[in-house]
Write an enzyme that holds these catalytic residues in place. Structure first.
Site, PDB file in Angstrom:
ATOM      1  N   GLY A 284      30.895  44.142  35.502  1.00 54.00           N
ATOM      2  CA  GLY A 284      30.271  45.458  35.463  1.00 54.00           C
ATOM      3  C   GLY A 284      30.264  46.221  36.769  1.00 54.00           C
ATOM      4  O   GLY A 284      29.380  47.039  37.012  1.00 54.00           O
ATOM      5  N   SER A 285      31.269  46.005  37.623  1.00 47.58           N
ATOM      6  CA  SER A 285      31.249  46.754  38.890  1.00 47.58           C
ATOM      7  C   SER A 285      31.587  48.235  38.665  1.00 47.58           C
ATOM      8  O   SER A 285      31.027  49.106  39.349  1.00 47.58           O
ATOM      9  CB  SER A 285      32.184  46.120  39.921  1.00 47.58           C
ATOM     10  OG  SER A 285      33.533  46.335  39.616  1.00 47.58           O
ATOM     11  N   ASN A 286      32.454  48.532  37.719  1.00 43.05           N
ATOM     12  CA  ASN A 286      32.714  49.949  37.402  1.00 43.05           C
ATOM     13  C   ASN A 286      31.476  50.595  36.781  1.00 43.05           C
ATOM     14  O   ASN A 286      31.143  51.745  37.092  1.00 43.05           O
ATOM     15  CB  ASN A 286      33.927  50.090  36.490  1.00 43.05           C
ATOM     16  CG  ASN A 286      35.225  50.039  37.264  1.00 43.05           C
ATOM     17  OD1 ASN A 286      35.561  50.976  37.969  1.00 43.05           O
ATOM     18  ND2 ASN A 286      35.933  48.924  37.170  1.00 43.05           N
TER      19      ASN A 286
ATOM     20  N   MET B  97      36.536  43.985  26.986  1.00 44.08           N
ATOM     21  CA  MET B  97      37.760  43.207  26.736  1.00 44.08           C
ATOM     22  C   MET B  97      38.060  43.028  25.243  1.00 44.08           C
ATOM     23  O   MET B  97      38.526  41.975  24.816  1.00 44.08           O
ATOM     24  CB  MET B  97      37.637  41.841  27.410  1.00 44.08           C
ATOM     25  CG  MET B  97      37.493  41.932  28.921  1.00 44.08           C
ATOM     26  SD  MET B  97      38.821  42.885  29.703  1.00 44.08           S
ATOM     27  CE  MET B  97      40.158  41.687  29.538  1.00 44.08           C
ATOM     28  N   ARG B  98      37.806  44.052  24.466  1.00 39.59           N
ATOM     29  CA  ARG B  98      38.033  43.979  23.043  1.00 39.59           C
ATOM     30  C   ARG B  98      38.827  45.206  22.602  1.00 39.59           C
ATOM     31  O   ARG B  98      38.557  46.301  23.094  1.00 39.59           O
ATOM     32  CB  ARG B  98      36.680  43.996  22.343  1.00 39.59           C
ATOM     33  CG  ARG B  98      36.481  43.021  21.278  1.00 39.59           C
ATOM     34  CD  ARG B  98      34.996  42.891  20.983  1.00 39.59           C
ATOM     35  NE  ARG B  98      34.518  41.619  21.478  1.00 39.59           N
ATOM     36  CZ  ARG B  98      34.743  40.469  20.876  1.00 39.59           C
ATOM     37  NH1 ARG B  98      35.387  40.434  19.731  1.00 39.59           N
ATOM     38  NH2 ARG B  98      34.323  39.343  21.403  1.00 39.59           N
TER      39      ARG B  98
ATOM     40  N   LEU C 212      39.541  48.094  20.233  1.00 40.15           N
ATOM     41  CA  LEU C 212      38.737  48.822  19.259  1.00 40.15           C
ATOM     42  C   LEU C 212      39.604  49.322  18.110  1.00 40.15           C
ATOM     43  O   LEU C 212      40.776  49.650  18.297  1.00 40.15           O
ATOM     44  CB  LEU C 212      38.055  50.000  19.960  1.00 40.15           C
ATOM     45  CG  LEU C 212      37.036  49.575  21.035  1.00 40.15           C
ATOM     46  CD1 LEU C 212      36.727  50.732  21.970  1.00 40.15           C
ATOM     47  CD2 LEU C 212      35.767  49.029  20.384  1.00 40.15           C
TER      48      LEU C 212
ATOM     49  N   HIS D 179      41.854  51.456  33.576  1.00 39.32           N
ATOM     50  CA  HIS D 179      42.857  50.395  33.481  1.00 39.32           C
ATOM     51  C   HIS D 179      43.455  50.156  34.862  1.00 39.32           C
ATOM     52  O   HIS D 179      43.820  51.113  35.552  1.00 39.32           O
ATOM     53  CB  HIS D 179      43.951  50.806  32.492  1.00 39.32           C
ATOM     54  CG  HIS D 179      45.005  49.765  32.336  1.00 39.32           C
ATOM     55  ND1 HIS D 179      44.807  48.634  31.564  1.00 39.32           N
ATOM     56  CD2 HIS D 179      46.237  49.656  32.870  1.00 39.32           C
ATOM     57  CE1 HIS D 179      45.895  47.875  31.639  1.00 39.32           C
ATOM     58  NE2 HIS D 179      46.775  48.476  32.420  1.00 39.32           N
TER      59      HIS D 179
ATOM     60  N   GLU E  25      39.158  52.255  41.806  1.00 41.78           N
ATOM     61  CA  GLU E  25      38.529  52.368  40.474  1.00 41.78           C
ATOM     62  C   GLU E  25      37.131  52.957  40.601  1.00 41.78           C
ATOM     63  O   GLU E  25      36.746  53.860  39.857  1.00 41.78           O
ATOM     64  CB  GLU E  25      38.446  50.996  39.797  1.00 41.78           C
ATOM     65  CG  GLU E  25      39.792  50.401  39.449  1.00 41.78           C
ATOM     66  CD  GLU E  25      39.672  49.111  38.632  1.00 41.78           C
ATOM     67  OE1 GLU E  25      38.729  48.974  37.839  1.00 41.78           O
ATOM     68  OE2 GLU E  25      40.535  48.232  38.800  1.00 41.78           O
TER      69      GLU E  25
HETATM   70  C1  GRF Z   1      38.547  46.376  36.115  1.00 44.96           C
HETATM   71  O1  GRF Z   1      39.634  45.980  36.913  1.00 44.96           O
HETATM   72  C2  GRF Z   1      38.995  47.362  35.085  1.00 44.96           C
HETATM   73  O2  GRF Z   1      40.019  48.185  35.527  1.00 44.96           O
HETATM   74  C3  GRF Z   1      39.500  46.473  33.987  1.00 44.96           C
HETATM   75  O3  GRF Z   1      38.626  45.378  33.965  1.00 44.96           O
HETATM   76  C4  GRF Z   1      38.033  45.217  35.248  1.00 44.96           C
HETATM   77  C5  GRF Z   1      36.559  45.283  35.038  1.00 44.96           C
HETATM   78  O4  GRF Z   1      35.841  45.015  36.218  1.00 44.96           O
HETATM   79  N1  GRF Z   1      39.565  47.204  32.746  1.00 44.96           N
HETATM   80  P1  GRF Z   1      34.300  45.354  36.276  1.00 44.96           P
HETATM   81  O5  GRF Z   1      33.621  44.595  35.123  1.00 44.96           O
HETATM   82  O6  GRF Z   1      34.114  46.824  36.148  1.00 44.96           O
HETATM   83  O7  GRF Z   1      33.822  44.823  37.582  1.00 44.96           O
END
Ligand code: GRF
Length: 199
Positions: free
Chosen positions: A15-17, A93-94, A96, A112, A177
């Site tokens: 969940g860093s994004n 990671m699913r 849809l 992505h 990102e």
């Molecule tokens: C990120 O690299 C994003 O681009 C990809 O999955 C990773 C998720 O990282 N879709 P986080 O959970 O946001 O840290």
């Protein structure tokens, strides 16, 4: 004046994004607010991080549902109950269904870790290195039924450097990102508000 665009963030892990979106939305002039974080994994680290930041977070364990339609109906139900207008996939990671994507058409974003349309799918950092690419990066795009293929909202490039391994390269991409996802959400939220106001 309409309020800020209520946004749902879908995660599966770290969940860093998601954290970068929550942080950006603290700005008083940011046009979106994070109304709900949803995880398909009960043990995702991002759930605790969201709650620690004061954001409502809920796990819907995909394994507890009879199938994808039931799971997705539960997600849509939770998003609608929270008044969500825009959905951000952030390490969700699913894949849809077309029906779910259609429900949120034009209002569902993904990040992505590659320069789309190059390197769709998984293990992008390993593949960028294996192919000897000089440049790599990340892309925010609208989600459509075709995986990693919807219209692009934002993109950032990073160099591949001598001595890079997948982790080092991933770290360099991740910095970008966290910069472009909030920018893309800001643009999408302003567009959603403009569309509502002119309707
Ligand atoms: C990120 O690299 C994003 O681009 C990809 O999955 C990773 C998720 O990282 N879709 P986080 O959970 O946001 O840290």
């Amino acid at each position: 004046m309409m309020g800020r665009v209520r946004t749902g963030v879908l995660i599966s892990g770290r969940g860093s994004n998601m954290g970068a979106l929550i942080e950006a939305a603290r700005r008083a002039d940011f046009p979106a607010e994070i109304a709900l974080v949803l995880s398909d994994k009960p043990d995702a680290a991002g759930i605790a991080a969201a709650r620690a930041a004061g954001v409502a977070a809920k796990a819907l364990d995909a394994r507890q549902f009879a199938g994808k339609p039931a799971f997705e109906a539960a997600m849509t139900g939770a998003l609608e109950a929270a008044g969500v207008e825009v959905v951000c996939l952030a390490g969700f990671m699913r894949i849809l269904s077309a029906a779910f994507v259609e429900r949120w058409r034009g209002r569902i974003l993904n990040i992505h870790p590659s320069l789309l349309p190059d390197l769709k799918g998984l293990h992008t950092h390993e593949r960028a290195l294996a192919e000897g690419r000089a440049e790599h990066g990340c892309t925010v795009h609208f989600v459509t039924a075709d995986l990693d293929a919807g219209p692009i909202l934002a993109q950032a490039r990073v160099p591949v450097l001598p001595g890079d391994d997948a982790d080092r390269l991933a770290g360099r991409v991740l910095v970008e990102e966290h910069r472009i996802y909030p920018q893309a959400l800001e643009a999408a939220a302003r567009a959603v508000r403009a569309a509502v106001n002119s309707a």
